[in-house]
Design an enzyme around this catalytic site. Structure first.
Site, PDB file in Angstrom:
ATOM      1  N   ASP A  46       1.041  -1.301   0.012  1.00 14.33           N
ATOM      2  CA  ASP A  46      -0.077   0.049  -0.023  1.00 14.33           C
ATOM      3  C   ASP A  46       0.958   1.138   0.022  1.00 14.33           C
ATOM      4  OD1 ASP A  46      -3.344  -0.897   1.373  1.00 14.33           O
ATOM      5  OD2 ASP A  46      -1.487  -2.110   1.557  1.00 14.33           O
ATOM      6  N   GLU A  70      -5.261   7.779   0.203  1.00 13.08           N
ATOM      7  CA  GLU A  70      -5.758   6.968   1.669  1.00 13.08           C
ATOM      8  C   GLU A  70      -4.368   7.052   2.572  1.00 13.08           C
ATOM      9  OE1 GLU A  70      -7.000   2.790   1.134  1.00 13.08           O
ATOM     10  OE2 GLU A  70      -7.072   2.803   3.379  1.00 13.08           O
ATOM     11  N   ASP A 132      -6.261   5.170  -4.355  1.00 15.82           N
ATOM     12  CA  ASP A 132      -6.384   4.180  -3.420  1.00 15.82           C
ATOM     13  C   ASP A 132      -5.171   3.358  -3.786  1.00 15.82           C
ATOM     14  OD1 ASP A 132      -6.717   2.447  -1.672  1.00 15.82           O
ATOM     15  OD2 ASP A 132      -8.952   2.341  -1.715  1.00 15.82           O
ATOM     16  N   ILE A 134      -3.943   0.653  -2.824  1.00 18.71           N
ATOM     17  CA  ILE A 134      -4.384  -0.651  -2.919  1.00 18.71           C
ATOM     18  C   ILE A 134      -5.754  -0.747  -2.128  1.00 18.71           C
ATOM     19  CG2 ILE A 134      -4.267  -3.104  -2.140  1.00 18.71           C
ATOM     20  CD1 ILE A 134      -1.351  -3.246  -1.906  1.00 18.71           C
ATOM     21  N   ASP A 135      -6.881  -0.902  -3.407  1.00 22.11           N
ATOM     22  CA  ASP A 135      -8.116  -0.808  -2.810  1.00 22.11           C
ATOM     23  C   ASP A 135      -8.448  -2.386  -2.682  1.00 22.11           C
ATOM     24  OD1 ASP A 135     -10.635  -0.116  -1.981  1.00 22.11           O
ATOM     25  OD2 ASP A 135     -11.320  -0.528  -4.310  1.00 22.11           O
ATOM     26  N   THR A 137      -7.309  -4.181   0.268  1.00 17.13           N
ATOM     27  CA  THR A 137      -6.262  -4.687   1.148  1.00 17.13           C
ATOM     28  C   THR A 137      -6.307  -5.864   1.727  1.00 17.13           C
ATOM     29  OG1 THR A 137      -5.603  -2.372   1.719  1.00 17.13           O
ATOM     30  CG2 THR A 137      -4.406  -3.937   2.603  1.00 17.13           C
ATOM     31  N   SER A 255     -12.962  -5.061  -3.607  1.00 21.59           N
ATOM     32  CA  SER A 255     -12.396  -3.651  -4.239  1.00 21.59           C
ATOM     33  C   SER A 255     -13.237  -3.061  -5.254  1.00 21.59           C
ATOM     34  CB  SER A 255     -10.731  -3.937  -4.663  1.00 21.59           C
ATOM     35  OG  SER A 255     -10.704  -4.806  -5.946  1.00 21.59           O
ATOM     36  N   ARG A 272     -24.031  -1.628  -2.778  1.00 24.31           N
ATOM     37  CA  ARG A 272     -23.088  -1.560  -1.454  1.00 24.31           C
ATOM     38  C   ARG A 272     -23.787  -0.698  -0.516  1.00 24.31           C
ATOM     39  NH1 ARG A 272     -17.561  -1.339  -0.988  1.00 24.31           N
ATOM     40  NH2 ARG A 272     -16.722   0.062   0.818  1.00 24.31           N
ATOM     41  N   ASP A 284     -12.487   5.376  -2.882  1.00 18.65           N
ATOM     42  CA  ASP A 284     -12.938   4.226  -2.924  1.00 18.65           C
ATOM     43  C   ASP A 284     -14.026   4.001  -4.079  1.00 18.65           C
ATOM     44  OD1 ASP A 284     -11.600   2.448  -0.976  1.00 18.65           O
ATOM     45  OD2 ASP A 284     -12.817   3.202   0.613  1.00 18.65           O
TER      46      ASP A 284
HETATM   47  N1  LIG Z   1     -16.870  -0.808   7.896  1.00 24.85           N
HETATM   48  C1  LIG Z   1     -16.682  -0.523   6.516  1.00 24.85           C
HETATM   49  N2  LIG Z   1     -17.654  -0.361   5.742  1.00 24.85           N
HETATM   50  C2  LIG Z   1     -17.504  -0.254   4.497  1.00 24.85           C
HETATM   51  N3  LIG Z   1     -16.443   0.032   3.755  1.00 24.85           N
HETATM   52  C3  LIG Z   1     -15.328  -0.180   4.396  1.00 24.85           C
HETATM   53  C4  LIG Z   1     -15.372  -0.431   5.946  1.00 24.85           C
HETATM   54  N4  LIG Z   1     -14.098  -0.607   6.361  1.00 24.85           N
HETATM   55  C5  LIG Z   1     -13.353  -0.218   5.233  1.00 24.85           C
HETATM   56  N5  LIG Z   1     -14.009  -0.108   4.282  1.00 24.85           N
HETATM   57  C6  LIG Z   1     -13.669   0.275   2.544  1.00 24.85           C
HETATM   58  O1  LIG Z   1     -14.039  -0.873   2.073  1.00 24.85           O
HETATM   59  C7  LIG Z   1     -12.914  -0.766   0.925  1.00 24.85           C
HETATM   60  C8  LIG Z   1     -12.758  -2.238   0.389  1.00 24.85           C
HETATM   61  O2  LIG Z   1     -13.776  -2.067  -0.657  1.00 24.85           O
HETATM   62  P1  LIG Z   1     -14.721  -3.332  -0.733  1.00 24.85           P
HETATM   63  O3  LIG Z   1     -15.613  -3.138   0.567  1.00 24.85           O
HETATM   64  O4  LIG Z   1     -15.674  -3.299  -2.027  1.00 24.85           O
HETATM   65  O5  LIG Z   1     -13.907  -4.664  -0.661  1.00 24.85           O
HETATM   66  S1  LIG Z   1     -14.305  -5.940  -0.204  1.00 24.85           S
HETATM   67  O6  LIG Z   1     -15.226  -6.905  -1.137  1.00 24.85           O
HETATM   68  O7  LIG Z   1     -15.141  -5.916   1.059  1.00 24.85           O
HETATM   69  O8  LIG Z   1     -13.207  -6.803   0.256  1.00 24.85           O
HETATM   70  C9  LIG Z   1     -11.650  -0.507   2.101  1.00 24.85           C
HETATM   71  O9  LIG Z   1     -10.539  -0.160   1.011  1.00 24.85           O
HETATM   72  P2  LIG Z   1      -9.219  -0.519   1.246  1.00 24.85           P
HETATM   73  O10 LIG Z   1      -8.984   0.306   2.744  1.00 24.85           O
HETATM   74  O11 LIG Z   1      -8.522   0.469   0.346  1.00 24.85           O
HETATM   75  O12 LIG Z   1      -8.900  -1.651   1.221  1.00 24.85           O
HETATM   76  C10 LIG Z   1     -12.298   0.516   2.827  1.00 24.85           C
HETATM   77  O13 LIG Z   1     -12.002   1.637   2.225  1.00 24.85           O
HETATM   78 MG   LIG Z   2     -10.129   1.281  -0.617  1.00 25.96          MG
HETATM   79 MG   LIG Z   3      -6.507   1.123   0.257  1.00 27.24          MG
HETATM   80 MG   LIG Z   4      -7.280   0.671   3.611  1.00 31.34          MG
END
Ligand SMILES: Nc1ncnc2c1ncn2[C@@H]1O[C@H](COP(=O)(O)OS(=O)(=O)O)[C@@H](OP(=O)(O)O)[C@H]1O
Ligand SMILES: [Mg+2]
Ligand SMILES: [Mg+2]
Ligand SMILES: [Mg+2]
Length: 347
Positions: A46, A70, A132, A134-135, A137, A255, A272, A284
């Site tokens: 990341d 991020e 982002d 790494i979206d 992670t 992601s 979502r 995101d």
């Molecule tokens: N509690 C909660 N509710 C909603 N979303 C959250 C939450 N916590 C984190 N995140 C964000 O979700 C990003 C990951 O995307 P997704 O939800 O599409 O991925 S996943 O399918 O659930 O793995 C993830 O992105 P990354 O942190 O870049 O991985 C977060 O920004």
């Molecule tokens: Mg993300």
């Molecule tokens: Mg990320």
């Molecule tokens: Mg993150």
């Protein structure tokens, strides 16, 4: 207004970052995973991806630079983090130089500074890159889907977006499980406002124009949702799907790879619905949003309003985010409205 130069720089930055992430995912070491203060994971990839994209954009575009991203270097500047910063720096230098793209050696401080150039708050004026690094992670750590998501805002609107999805099959997910002659992975989606959406293999061969699904009958539609139940209410999306008459089970992938897959018609709907209290961040959704809309799709909140990227780091959406094609959107909005009413606690 054309954004060709910016798009070329964004594609280069995201592709190099994807290579860095692929290398780390292949050799994932437990020590590469840290926990942020909000308890979500962050890895050397990341940080490395953010430093690399920030560096490449500044090298390629000699313009005033604002980046909303991020990650930040706070935890990396703490005692005991030196080893990890050195590892990130090595990764960034290797990725920048491995194919002869750049002839540079960044210092650890250069890398920390590049990460920290992502502190912009964005907003409705001027240009801001949105990243982002790494979206997904959690998906990255599982060896599943993740994306490097990069977009450009101008006057508060998304004008270009690039999504690098290193683990997404080049062939449609609709064919998954069936015998598909092409099991290669690694997709780069890109879109410029008014110019349509394209997908090309991450290895750089030629791009094809993509379109969202043309399905009009919800019974034939399939839908995407978050892999992580903590990120989106699976029971609510299941109720919405049931009301619509969707027959297929949900496709759960991590992601913004969901936006990429939707833009080429692998499925017709993305639902979502984060749990109460969660605030969405612009990184995101910015790249995913333009990739889908330029492919003919529609992205709104649960009330049918378009997403507003002009308000800073956060997206203030009503309840959730829904994505589909233009024909299905009215039906989807109705199903969402009814389901939310049904689920609301009676007062
Ligand atoms: N509690 C909660 N509710 C909603 N979303 C959250 C939450 N916590 C984190 N995140 C964000 O979700 C990003 C990951 O995307 P997704 O939800 O599409 O991925 S996943 O399918 O659930 O793995 C993830 O992105 P990354 O942190 O870049 O991985 C977060 O920004
Ligand atoms: Mg993300
Ligand atoms: Mg990320
Ligand atoms: Mg993150």
């Amino acid at each position: 207004m054309s954004y060709h130069k910016e798009l070329a720089a964004a594609k280069k930055a995201a592709s190099l970052a994807a290579r860095l992430c692929q290398n780390v995912q292949k050799a994932l070491l437990q020590s590469d995973v840290q926990s942020k203060t909000d308890k979500t994971p962050v890895t050397v990839a990341d940080y490395g991806s953010q430093a690399l994209v920030s560096f490449v954009l500044q090298q390629e575009l000699h313009a005033e630079f604002s980046l909303v991203a991020e990650e930040d270097s706070k935890d990396l500047r703490k005692d005991g983090a030196q080893e990890i910063v050195e590892r990130i720096t090595k990764l960034v230098n290797n990725s920048l130089t491995s194919d002869g793209s750049y002839n540079v050696t960044l210092s650890t401080e250069d890398v920390l500074k590049a990460i920290d150039s992502g502190i912009s708050e964005g907003g409705c004026q001027g240009r801001h890159w949105v990243l982002d690094p790494i979206d997904g992670t959690k998906g990255f750590l599982r060896g599943d889907q993740y994306a490097i998501a990069l977009a450009l805002l101008a006057g508060g609107k998304v004008v270009l977006g690039v999504l690098a999805c290193p683990n997404l099959p080049l062939a449609s997910l609709k064919d998954a499980g069936q015998h598909s002659p092409n099991n290669e992975v690694g997709c780069l989606f890109f879109a410029e406002v008014g110019g349509g959406t394209y997908m090309q293999p991450l290895d750089g061969s030629s791009a094809v124009k993509v379109q969202v699904s043309a399905v009009e009958n919800p019974e034939e539609a399939s839908f995407f949702e978050s892999y992580e139940a903590a990120h989106s209410m699976h029971d609510l999306s299941s109720l919405i799907a049931q009301k619509l008459g969707v027959k297929a089970p949900p496709v759960r992938i991590d992601s913004q790879a969901k936006y990429g897959a939707l833009s080429r018609g692998d499925g017709a709907i993305y639902l979502r619905f984060p749990h109460k209290g969660y605030r969405e961040k612009i990184w995101d959704h910015a790249a995913g949003c333009i990739v889908v809309t330029e492919a003919g799709g529609v992205v709104t909140d649960a009330a049918g309003q378009p997403l507003d990227f002009s308000k800073g780091k956060h997206l203030d959406v009503d309840t959730g985010i829904i994505v589909t094609n233009q024909k299905l959107m009215p039906l989807l909005l109705n199903a969402v409205k009814e389901s939310l009413k049904e689920k609301a606690p009676s007062s």
